[in-house]
Each structure stands twice: as C-alpha cells, then as structure tokens.
Enzyme design. Structure first.
Site, mmCIF file in Angstrom:
data_model
loop_
_atom_site.group_PDB
_atom_site.id
_atom_site.type_symbol
_atom_site.label_atom_id
_atom_site.label_comp_id
_atom_site.label_asym_id
_atom_site.label_seq_id
_atom_site.Cartn_x
_atom_site.Cartn_y
_atom_site.Cartn_z
ATOM 1 N N LYS A 53 -17.331 -4.520 -6.228
ATOM 2 C CA LYS A 53 -16.827 -3.801 -5.062
ATOM 3 C C LYS A 53 -16.813 -2.289 -5.335
ATOM 4 O O LYS A 53 -17.215 -1.499 -4.487
ATOM 5 C CB LYS A 53 -15.423 -4.317 -4.703
ATOM 6 C CG LYS A 53 -14.807 -3.617 -3.497
ATOM 7 C CD LYS A 53 -13.419 -4.166 -3.159
ATOM 8 C CE LYS A 53 -12.699 -3.237 -2.202
ATOM 9 N NZ LYS A 53 -11.299 -3.607 -1.975
ATOM 10 N N ASP A 85 -4.891 7.000 1.198
ATOM 11 C CA ASP A 85 -4.617 6.422 2.514
ATOM 12 C C ASP A 85 -5.931 5.856 3.003
ATOM 13 O O ASP A 85 -6.965 6.528 2.971
ATOM 14 C CB ASP A 85 -4.052 7.435 3.502
ATOM 15 C CG ASP A 85 -3.370 6.703 4.644
ATOM 16 O OD1 ASP A 85 -2.355 6.035 4.392
ATOM 17 O OD2 ASP A 85 -3.878 6.753 5.780
ATOM 18 N N TYR A 101 -8.299 -6.583 4.264
ATOM 19 C CA TYR A 101 -9.359 -7.036 5.163
ATOM 20 C C TYR A 101 -10.679 -7.344 4.431
ATOM 21 O O TYR A 101 -11.699 -7.570 5.079
ATOM 22 C CB TYR A 101 -9.618 -5.967 6.231
ATOM 23 C CG TYR A 101 -8.404 -5.677 7.093
ATOM 24 C CD1 TYR A 101 -8.197 -6.356 8.296
ATOM 25 C CD2 TYR A 101 -7.456 -4.725 6.719
ATOM 26 C CE1 TYR A 101 -7.093 -6.107 9.088
ATOM 27 C CE2 TYR A 101 -6.336 -4.465 7.503
ATOM 28 C CZ TYR A 101 -6.162 -5.157 8.682
ATOM 29 O OH TYR A 101 -5.062 -4.911 9.470
ATOM 30 N N GLY A 158 -2.722 -4.081 -4.497
ATOM 31 C CA GLY A 158 -4.188 -4.129 -4.527
ATOM 32 C C GLY A 158 -4.773 -2.750 -4.786
ATOM 33 O O GLY A 158 -5.700 -2.584 -5.586
ATOM 34 N N ARG A 166 -13.165 3.431 -1.539
ATOM 35 C CA ARG A 166 -12.250 3.989 -2.545
ATOM 36 C C ARG A 166 -13.045 4.549 -3.730
ATOM 37 O O ARG A 166 -12.744 5.625 -4.223
ATOM 38 C CB ARG A 166 -11.280 2.877 -2.994
ATOM 39 C CG ARG A 166 -10.174 3.346 -3.916
ATOM 40 C CD ARG A 166 -9.021 2.360 -3.938
ATOM 41 N NE ARG A 166 -8.375 2.255 -2.631
ATOM 42 C CZ ARG A 166 -8.561 1.233 -1.784
ATOM 43 N NH1 ARG A 166 -9.316 0.205 -2.097
ATOM 44 N NH2 ARG A 166 -7.961 1.244 -0.609
ATOM 45 N N HIS A 225 2.621 1.896 -3.217
ATOM 46 C CA HIS A 225 3.404 0.693 -3.496
ATOM 47 C C HIS A 225 2.571 -0.550 -3.192
ATOM 48 O O HIS A 225 3.080 -1.658 -3.185
ATOM 49 C CB HIS A 225 4.693 0.683 -2.653
ATOM 50 C CG HIS A 225 5.684 1.737 -3.076
ATOM 51 N ND1 HIS A 225 5.533 3.070 -2.755
ATOM 52 C CD2 HIS A 225 6.815 1.668 -3.802
ATOM 53 C CE1 HIS A 225 6.551 3.755 -3.264
ATOM 54 N NE2 HIS A 225 7.344 2.929 -3.904
ATOM 55 N N ASN A 226 1.276 -0.335 -2.899
ATOM 56 C CA ASN A 226 0.385 -1.439 -2.541
ATOM 57 C C ASN A 226 -0.315 -1.935 -3.822
ATOM 58 O O ASN A 226 -1.092 -1.215 -4.439
ATOM 59 C CB ASN A 226 -0.628 -0.906 -1.512
ATOM 60 C CG ASN A 226 -1.690 -1.910 -1.128
ATOM 61 O OD1 ASN A 226 -2.211 -2.650 -1.955
ATOM 62 N ND2 ASN A 226 -2.037 -1.935 0.146
HETATM 63 P P1 IMP Z 1 -2.095 2.425 3.708
HETATM 64 O O1 IMP Z 1 -3.185 3.345 3.241
HETATM 65 O O2 IMP Z 1 -1.106 2.155 2.629
HETATM 66 O O3 IMP Z 1 -1.511 2.863 4.997
HETATM 67 O O4 IMP Z 1 -2.717 0.992 3.972
HETATM 68 C C1 IMP Z 1 -4.055 0.753 3.961
HETATM 69 C C2 IMP Z 1 -4.348 -0.649 4.458
HETATM 70 O O5 IMP Z 1 -5.735 -0.687 4.780
HETATM 71 C C3 IMP Z 1 -4.138 -1.707 3.405
HETATM 72 O O6 IMP Z 1 -2.882 -2.298 3.484
HETATM 73 C C4 IMP Z 1 -5.219 -2.706 3.750
HETATM 74 O O7 IMP Z 1 -4.785 -3.498 4.784
HETATM 75 C C5 IMP Z 1 -6.332 -1.860 4.300
HETATM 76 N N1 IMP Z 1 -7.280 -1.524 3.231
HETATM 77 C C6 IMP Z 1 -7.433 -0.323 2.612
HETATM 78 N N2 IMP Z 1 -8.353 -0.411 1.643
HETATM 79 C C7 IMP Z 1 -8.760 -1.688 1.626
HETATM 80 C C8 IMP Z 1 -9.699 -2.375 0.810
HETATM 81 O O8 IMP Z 1 -10.299 -1.859 -0.124
HETATM 82 N N3 IMP Z 1 -9.848 -3.669 1.113
HETATM 83 C C9 IMP Z 1 -9.205 -4.288 2.123
HETATM 84 N N4 IMP Z 1 -8.303 -3.707 2.890
HETATM 85 C C10 IMP Z 1 -8.091 -2.396 2.648
#
Ligand code: IMP
Length: 212
Positions: free
Chosen positions: A185, A76, A164, A19, A198, A16-17
């Site tokens: 990137k 994740d 970040y 980015g 990633r 649901h993220n």
């Molecule tokens: P989750 O995997 O949904 O628990 O959240 C991962 C979190 O790690 C994201 O909300 C970002 O804050 C951080 N994160 C993961 N990948 C990236 C990236 O490629 N750039 C910047 N922050 C990242």
C-alpha cells in the site's frame, strides 16, 4: 521552495487513529526519530473544525506541538467519491459514527451511489487524500498533500489496512488497499514511487524536511 529541516530527535505523531499511527510509524522508521503518539502523551484530541484537509492537519499538528513543546506531525485524510461531490472527504471519520463502524460507512457510500444510479465504472471514481502537517512549538509549519485515484468497488474486498481500504482499487492494480500488505500500500521503496496518498505526502515531506 525551501523547507525548514527537522533534526532527528523526539517527534510527536499527532493522531489518535491506530491505523494511521501504524502507517506513519512505518514510514518514519528509516529516519531514526524517537516517535511518540499524542495518545501516549495524553494530549487532548482537538475538534476538527477546519473545512479543508490542510486546515485540520494544521490544527492537529499545532495543538500537539504547543501542548508538548516538541515538533509534531499530523495527518488529515479522507476518501473522496467523485459522484458524491467529494464526500465523505474531510468527514470520512465521522461517517463511521461513534462506533467507528466502517462497514456501515462503506455501505452508506454504496447506497448513495446506487440511489444516483452510478453503476458504470466511470461513475464510480474516487480518491484518497492525505495532508501532512509538521508543526514546531514556535508556530512554524510545513504542509504536504498526497493523492491517489482509483475505482470505488463493491462489495468491499480484503481485511488488511483500515477505514475505507476494502472499497478502493488504485489505478493500475488488481488488488484493493484492503487486500494489500502495508508495504504494498505504501509502495515506497528505493526503486518504486509511492502508491498510497499517505506515502505520497510522506515522500514530499521527507524530500522537504528530512535529511538522508
Ligand atoms: P481524520 O483525518 O482523522 O479526520 O480521519 C480520516 C479518515 O479517513 C479515517 O478515519 C479513515 O476513515 C479515512 N482514511 C484516511 N486514510 C485512509 C487510508 O489510508 N485507508 C482507509 N481509510 C482512510
């Protein structure tokens, strides 16, 4: 090791993220999947109760595969700062709070580093980690991990990317992830190796599970 192949067709991106969904869609684009996100299918967001990136990626991919009856790909990921014993790590999203305030989360990291007196470059090392899990509705799953190391910079630089990105300078580069286009990137083309965590995990996933 042999991996189960994913045949082209409908694939759920179990996130649901915004980015992350954007980056995963970009990475998947050459492979011709019919991609749909968990949000578009109204799938619930499972609670991330795992204690590792692998456990949380599997939990999200399995939940989406079971609920949709389709193969599902979850990511994740997180930012791990060495001097903070790997924090925020699997809690990277949570450090930004309910308002997803990453300016605050980055400030928290910097304040913790300052309070440890971590001002020398060798005390300001960090890495991004991403674990991708591909799960099928029959319960089979495949996991792939990518990592990228670099320096934790202050003040944050750049407005691209998400999370970040502005405080991470990958080794061998002079621009932070926040100053890079997403192509730079990912760093992944036919002639160059992947750069981001990633894209590195994705490359292993593509080599293992995708044809072409
Ligand atoms: P989750 O995997 O949904 O628990 O959240 C991962 C979190 O790690 C994201 O909300 C970002 O804050 C951080 N994160 C993961 N990948 C990236 C990236 O490629 N750039 C910047 N922050 C990242």
């Amino acid at each position: 090791m042999s991996h189960r192949k994913l045949v082209p067709g409908k694939l759920v991106v179990a996130s649901h993220n915004k980015g992350k969904i954007r980056e995963i869609n970009e990475l998947l684009r050459p492979f011709g999947f019919d991609v749909v996100s968990a949000g578009e299918l109204d799938l619930p967001e499972p609670e991330e109760t795992g204690l590792t990136f692998e456990a949380n990626a599997a939990l999200k991919a399995q939940a989406a595969a079971q609920a949709s009856g389709l193969p599902a790909l979850a990511d994740d990921s997180g930012f791990c700062v060495q001097a903070l014993n790997g924090d925020p790590g699997i809690y990277s999203a949570r450090w930004a709070g309910p308002d997803k305030d990453f300016a605050m989360a980055m400030r928290t990291i910097e304040e913790k580093l300052q309070s440890l007196g971590a001002t020398a470059p060798e005390q300001r090392r960090g890495s991004f980690v991403a674990v991708l899990c591909l799960a099928w509705p029959d319960g089979h799953q495949e996991l792939f991990r990518g990592e990228v190391e670099g320096d934790v910079v202050w003040p944050p630089r750049g407005t691209q990317g998400f999370g970040y990105d502005p405080m991470f300078l990958p080794d061998g580069r002079d621009r932070t992830f926040g100053e890079m286009t997403s192509e730079e990137k990912h760093g992944w083309s036919k002639d160059t190796p992947a750069l981001s965590h990633r894209a590195r995990a994705f490359q292993l996933f593509a080599d293992g599970c995708l044809e072409g």
